[in-house]
Design a protein around this motif. Structure first.
Motif, PDB file in Angstrom:
ATOM      1  N   ALA A 187       0.815  -1.087  -0.038  1.00 25.26           N
ATOM      2  CA  ALA A 187      -0.079   0.026   0.061  1.00 25.26           C
ATOM      3  C   ALA A 187       0.903   1.235   0.067  1.00 25.26           C
ATOM      4  O   ALA A 187       0.494   2.306  -0.817  1.00 25.26           O
ATOM      5  CB  ALA A 187      -0.969   0.001   1.115  1.00 25.26           C
ATOM      6  N   ASP A 522       2.342  -0.595   7.447  1.00 29.90           N
ATOM      7  CA  ASP A 522       0.976  -0.160   7.419  1.00 29.90           C
ATOM      8  C   ASP A 522       0.388   0.131   8.992  1.00 29.90           C
ATOM      9  O   ASP A 522      -0.512   0.163   9.245  1.00 29.90           O
ATOM     10  CB  ASP A 522      -0.141  -0.964   6.551  1.00 29.90           C
ATOM     11  CG  ASP A 522      -0.036  -2.464   7.082  1.00 29.90           C
ATOM     12  OD1 ASP A 522       0.549  -2.748   8.208  1.00 29.90           O
ATOM     13  OD2 ASP A 522      -0.981  -3.322   6.582  1.00 29.90           O
ATOM     14  N   GLY A 523       1.491   0.525   9.752  1.00 29.38           N
ATOM     15  CA  GLY A 523       1.209   0.940  10.970  1.00 29.38           C
ATOM     16  C   GLY A 523       0.850  -0.195  11.863  1.00 29.38           C
ATOM     17  O   GLY A 523       1.109  -1.401  11.623  1.00 29.38           O
ATOM     18  N   CYS A 524       0.208   0.033  13.073  1.00 29.27           N
ATOM     19  CA  CYS A 524      -0.329  -0.873  13.884  1.00 29.27           C
ATOM     20  C   CYS A 524      -1.689  -0.288  14.558  1.00 29.27           C
ATOM     21  O   CYS A 524      -2.406   0.555  14.198  1.00 29.27           O
ATOM     22  CB  CYS A 524       0.598  -1.094  15.057  1.00 29.27           C
ATOM     23  SG  CYS A 524       1.044   0.096  16.089  1.00 29.27           S
TER      24      CYS A 524
ATOM     25  N   ARG B  24      -6.973  -4.875   4.943  1.00 28.81           N
ATOM     26  CA  ARG B  24      -6.754  -4.758   6.201  1.00 28.81           C
ATOM     27  C   ARG B  24      -7.854  -4.983   7.224  1.00 28.81           C
ATOM     28  O   ARG B  24      -8.099  -4.357   8.158  1.00 28.81           O
ATOM     29  CB  ARG B  24      -6.052  -3.249   6.688  1.00 28.81           C
ATOM     30  CG  ARG B  24      -4.620  -3.073   6.197  1.00 28.81           C
ATOM     31  CD  ARG B  24      -4.111  -1.671   6.468  1.00 28.81           C
ATOM     32  NE  ARG B  24      -4.906  -0.708   5.630  1.00 28.81           N
ATOM     33  CZ  ARG B  24      -4.557  -0.437   4.361  1.00 28.81           C
ATOM     34  NH1 ARG B  24      -3.439  -1.009   3.889  1.00 28.81           N
ATOM     35  NH2 ARG B  24      -5.140   0.303   3.624  1.00 28.81           N
ATOM     36  N   GLY B  42      -2.909  -5.730   4.448  1.00 25.77           N
ATOM     37  CA  GLY B  42      -2.764  -4.510   3.514  1.00 25.77           C
ATOM     38  C   GLY B  42      -1.954  -4.916   2.160  1.00 25.77           C
ATOM     39  O   GLY B  42      -1.950  -4.412   1.220  1.00 25.77           O
ATOM     40  N   HIS B  66      -3.191  -5.301  11.103  1.00 26.03           N
ATOM     41  CA  HIS B  66      -1.823  -4.495  10.949  1.00 26.03           C
ATOM     42  C   HIS B  66      -0.649  -5.379  10.753  1.00 26.03           C
ATOM     43  O   HIS B  66      -0.533  -6.389  11.027  1.00 26.03           O
ATOM     44  CB  HIS B  66      -1.623  -3.386  12.074  1.00 26.03           C
ATOM     45  CG  HIS B  66      -1.348  -3.953  13.270  1.00 26.03           C
ATOM     46  ND1 HIS B  66       0.189  -4.328  13.673  1.00 26.03           N
ATOM     47  CD2 HIS B  66      -2.155  -4.419  14.087  1.00 26.03           C
ATOM     48  CE1 HIS B  66      -0.153  -4.869  14.963  1.00 26.03           C
ATOM     49  NE2 HIS B  66      -1.376  -5.089  15.238  1.00 26.03           N
ATOM     50  N   GLY B  67      -0.107  -4.893   9.477  1.00 24.43           N
ATOM     51  CA  GLY B  67       1.293  -5.953   9.006  1.00 24.43           C
ATOM     52  C   GLY B  67       0.695  -7.221   8.896  1.00 24.43           C
ATOM     53  O   GLY B  67      -0.475  -7.624   8.457  1.00 24.43           O
TER      54      GLY B  67
END
Lengths: 819, 119
Positions: A187, A522-524, B24, B42, B66-67
């Motif tokens: 992304a 993409d962060g957490c 996500r 993602g 996430h991840g």
């Protein structure tokens, strides 16, 4: 000895390369015949994109000209499609009666572009992007000012759109997925690519579903999307993928799945017949890139010259051919089981790099903006080399890694040349930093930032600058811990992030992560909800809320309970309800067998134990009785608790209930850094307990005392008196201004009392009580934001329900097997 | 022709389109043995776990993805989607069993145990 007869079906990149591989090994072994359906000599199909863009001509991309065919005695049937392989007679038959007997055959028919079966797909001006004819059709339509739509945001679609834009058209790529080139990019890289394409005249519509191709007088005139938008166009390119062209192989009775099935020696189910390239399927894999084709052709060449040809399958890497856009992708660029990511971002130069490590080896990489190390990473990947000892510098590429191999990180920094660039954003080299530290007696990171600008932008180089401080000053340097970072994905604190969102006009989560050098892709679950809120607050009406960055309660407008059911709380304005509302609630409780009904501390009713799949129907019934979501689940306005005031109470000084209702109707729907609870008490006896709320009002004879910063949860805290207002109108204006100031300054999850402790009561008072202009401006900003937020989320969701948002996506009967 | 081992062990059941799962995000599949959570990361990978956090049984399908991980909605344990195991401070404290899943032509196929094949 008579030469054997080799017939090649397909004059493209694979067919001719296979012939070259044979000739290279044994030039005299075969008498070769090539059939090519396209009436042209062999050319480099992957360079069609630059031809379309006008950066190359057809002559530039010819691989083998006519002299090559002549020189090797090759019979070339140009523009002749093959109609049949007669395996019994060992003859290949071409259209028009041409026959070629064979001892061996190479199938190299390539692939066909997929044409979407949309209404209007047969209109003139609807083309695919596969051969020179397609390119010529596009160039013919590419009058400056004309408009092009490309369906498909993969490699080919983007190259087509870029080529058309380069020819002066305005081009729009419509892509079904949320990520461009999702098979090659993550992304973050897709976000950068989208911006880079805008600079080159290509717009992107992500998650765009095509419904119908519109036409006028038999020619394409536009594309209608499922969401109702129409994109007008003069040419429409379908670049949605390829399908192996294996019809001939199937008709000949060879084994065909998606492509003609081949073994490691590139033999089909008939060992006399080999196949290479995009028409094949090897170990279950079909390929659409050039590198595997070359490897297959080498194996075929070996097989056909009596060696043991062995093709083992290919690792893939991709580069995008768009001038000035450097993109590389290979392997498991998105990570996978047991993988670790190393991420580097340089906002100043628009660089994003992500390498993926698995079991100490490089498993994949995606590079954007600076892809010169792509080949090096790809070599490391394919060789399976252990990269544990170069891990620290791996992301900086080959030059730095090779230069510093074997040194510890501090020694590595010490060993860097004075000209080595430390801060990419501001172009500051090592010598400038150490020079300033010594020359100007700098002792802190902030001082270095102020003097040299190093590490003052994205902050990625902060560890390097700190090492330089340490090396130069020795024990005199104490690392400044700085503000607490938002989470482990970034070194920045909340305040810096909020400031930069506004200062740099960052309007999406990927934009923030890129500009501020996030170290994760993409962060957490900590930073994503915070960023989503900050963006929503900074850009009301502009920012598109990201549901996937919200905690489940805010996604489904209900509170998750320990057993996975939900609790639903309808709003009761100021704590008032009616027989009709109570009756509707009772009906809902009966209808959905809701096990528990309880009064909350905020003067309303909580329905506990609602099944997720029942939520939309529960809301719909409550909506029908005039009730809306109470936001009991949100970092948002919760309740305005009231007492009965002058309406009933013999001590009441003002209409506290009425004011509470007005406040709640004005403030509801507002998203805030943390939950926001209000109360209005009609006299200092304070029956509504206003002095332990985030914002409280105590009515007195002469007006309204406004309190802030109370809490009665984890911490117990009485409010502070902010000031006094004479009228209801003034009270509402002050409270809206406080709310907006808190919305703009609060850190995510920071309640008002903590924000007040941090910024100071005096400062808040100076702005919202003492400065009428500032108060009015805050009030206006709040009103503006509210114009986008006062939609009942229940009604919105019921109106726009996707089938599996609340219900399971599937129901399976028998058991499942766990690994 | 002999079927490969894995297709004797499992039937692959089509449980919907990849596009039905938000990026996500996650969706659940209901079975007689309880829910299965299907996650889409993602970077477009799909994973499946039994929809129960090893901590207190929270529905992982409702967490933030996430991840390559999901944060359980109940107490914010972070579960690795590939292994089903908690990460960070909670590593080693049980796991949410993984379910074999694969993608074919944009569809999500879930391994489905039938004991014996009926074809």
């Amino acid at each position: 000895m008579a030469r054997e007869k080799l017939v090649v079906i397909g004059n493209g990149m694979a067919g001719c390369r296979a012939v070259q591989e044979v000739l290279k090994r044994d030039p005299d072994r075969y008498h070769i015949t090539i059939f090519g359906a396209e009436p042209r000599v062999n050319y480099d199909r992957i360079m069609l994109s630059p031809v379309l863009a006008g950066e190359k001509t057809f002559a530039d991309i010819v691989i083998n000209d006519e002299a090559w065919y002549r020189g090797h005695g090759i019979v070339f049937h140009s523009g002749v499609a093959v109609s049949e392989i007669d395996r019994a007679a060992q003859v290949v038959r071409g259209v028009g009666g041409i026959e070629a007997p064979y001892d061996r055959v190479i199938l190299a028919m390539g692939s066909d572009p997929i044409r979407l079966p949309l209404p209007g797909a047969d209109l003139k001006g609807v083309v695919t992007f596969r051969d020179l004819d397609d390119v010529e059709a596009m160039i013919a339509a590419a009058k400056p000012g004309a408009r092009a739509v490309v369906i498909g945001g993969g490699l080919l679609g983007i190259e087509a759109a870029y080529g058309l834009a380069k020819r002066g058209m305005s081009a729009t790529v419509v892509h079904l997925m949320d990520v461009l080139m999702e098979r090659q990019l993550d992304a973050s890289a897709s976000y950068l690519l989208t911006s880079a394409l805008v600079d080159r005249g290509v717009e992107t519509v992500l998650a765009g579903q095509s419904q119908e191709i519109l036409g006028k007088d038999g020619r394409v005139s536009g594309l209608l999307l499922k969401d109702g938008r129409t994109l007008p166009c003069d040419i429409l390119v379908m670049a949605v993928g390829i399908r192996p062209n294996a019809a001939l192989a199937r008709a000949a009775g060879l084994e065909v799945n998606r492509g003609a099935v081949v073994d490691d020696a590139m033999r089909t189910s008939d060992p006399q017949i080999l196949a290479v390239g995009e028409c094949t399927e090897h170990r279950g894999q079909c390929y659409g890139l050039v590198a595997p084709i070359w490897e297959m052709c080498r194996a075929a060449g070996e097989t056909l010259t009596g060696q043991d040809g062995a093709y083992q399958g290919s690792s893939l890497s991709t580069r995008l051919k768009v001038s000035g856009v450097d993109v590389f992708s290979a392997g498991k660029f998105g990570g996978g089981e047991g993988c670790e990511d190393i991420v580097f971002r340089d906002a100043g130069r628009g660089v994003y790099k992500r390498v993926v490590i698995e079991d100490g080896k490089l498993a994949g990489a995606v590079l954007f903006g600076e892809a010169s190390d792509g080949a090096w990473y790809f070599d490391l990947m394919r060789s399976g080399a252990d990269v544990t000892d170069i891990r620290e510098t791996l992301i900086f590429g080959q030059t730095i890694t090779e230069g510093l191999r074997g040194l510890d990180p501090s020694a590595a920094v010490a060993a860097m040349a004075d000209e080595a660039e430390i801060c990419g954003c501001n172009g500051v080299c090592k010598g400038a930093i150490t020079g300033a530290i010594v020359g100007q007696g700098l002792t802190s990171l902030d001082a270095v930032r102020a003097v040299t600008k190093a590490s003052a932008s994205c902050g990625t180089c902060t560890p390097l600058v700190e090492k330089l401080l340490g090396l130069t000053l020795g024990a005199a340097f104490k690392a400044d811990t700085g503000p607490k970072p938002v989470c482990k994905c970034t070194a920045h604190g909340h305040e810096h992030v909020r400031r930069q969102i506004v200062a740099e006009s960052l309007k999406s989560i990927p934009a923030v992560m890129q500009a501020l050098g996030w170290t994760t892709p993409d962060g957490c679950s900590s930073c994503r909800p915070a960023l989503n809120y900050y963006l929503l607050c900074a850009w009301p009406g502009d920012y598109r809320d990201d549901a996937q960055s919200r905690f489940v309660n805010e996604r489904v407008h209900a509170n998750i309970q320990k057993d996975g059911t939900y609790s639903v709380v309808p709003r009761m304005w100021g704590g008032l309800t009616s027989a009709a509302e109570l009756r509707a609630i009772a009906d809902v409780v009966d209808k959905f067998a809701i096990p528990t009904v309880k009064c909350t501390g905020g003067q309303r009713i909580d329905l506990l134990g609602v099944k997720k799949e029942d939520l939309p129907a529960v809301w719909s019934d409550l909506n029908a009785a005039g009730m809306v979501s109470g936001h009991a689940y949100g970092k948002a306005l919760r309740t305005v608790k009231t007492c009965v005031g002058t309406d009933w109470c013999r001590f009441g000084t003002q209409d506290s209930t009425g004011l509470g209702v007005k406040l709640e109707r004005f403030l509801w729907g507002a998203w805030t850094p943390a939950k926001l609870k209000l109360a209005v008490s009609g006299c200092p006896r304070n029956c509504a307990e206003a002095t332990c709320k985030d914002i409280g009002v105590i009515c007195v004879d002469s007006g309204y005392e406004i309190h802030i910063g109370g809490a009665a949860g984890l911490h117990i805290k009485g409010t502070e008196v902010l000031g006094k207002a004479a009228t209801e109108t003034e009270t509402i204006e002050v409270i809206a201004a406080i709310t907006q100031l808190y919305r703009e300054e609060g850190w995510y999850l920071e309640r008002i009392y903590k924000w007040m402790d941090r910024v100071g009561l005096e400062r808040i008072r100076a702005i919202v009580m003492d400065d009428a202009d500032a108060r009015a401006a805050l009030y206006q900003r709040f009103v503006h934001a509210q114009s986008f937020s006062q939609m009942d989320p229940w009604a919105e969701r019921v109106a726009d329900l996707r089938p599996n948002d609340f219900a399971p996506m599937a129901v399976l009967g028998a058991g499942v097997s766990a690994e | 022709m002999n079927a490969p081992i894995h297709s004797i062990a499992h039937d692959w059941r089509d449980v919907g389109a990849v596009a039905d799962i938000p990026l996500r995000g996650a969706r659940r599949v209901q079975t007689a043995q309880g829910d299965i959570a299907i996650f889409r990361t993602g970077d477009e990978r799909v994973f499946a776990l039994i929809d129960r956090c090893p901590h207190k049984g929270g529905p992982l399908s409702q967490g933030i993805v996430h991840g390559q991980a999901v944060a359980c909605p109940l107490h914010n344990w972070t579960i690795d989607l590939a292994t089903g195991e908690p990460t960070g401070a909670d590593a080693g404290k049980g796991c949410a069993p993984t379910i074999p899943v694969r993608i074919e032509a944009g569809r999500v196929l879930l391994a489905h145990w039938t004991g014996d094949r009926d074809d």
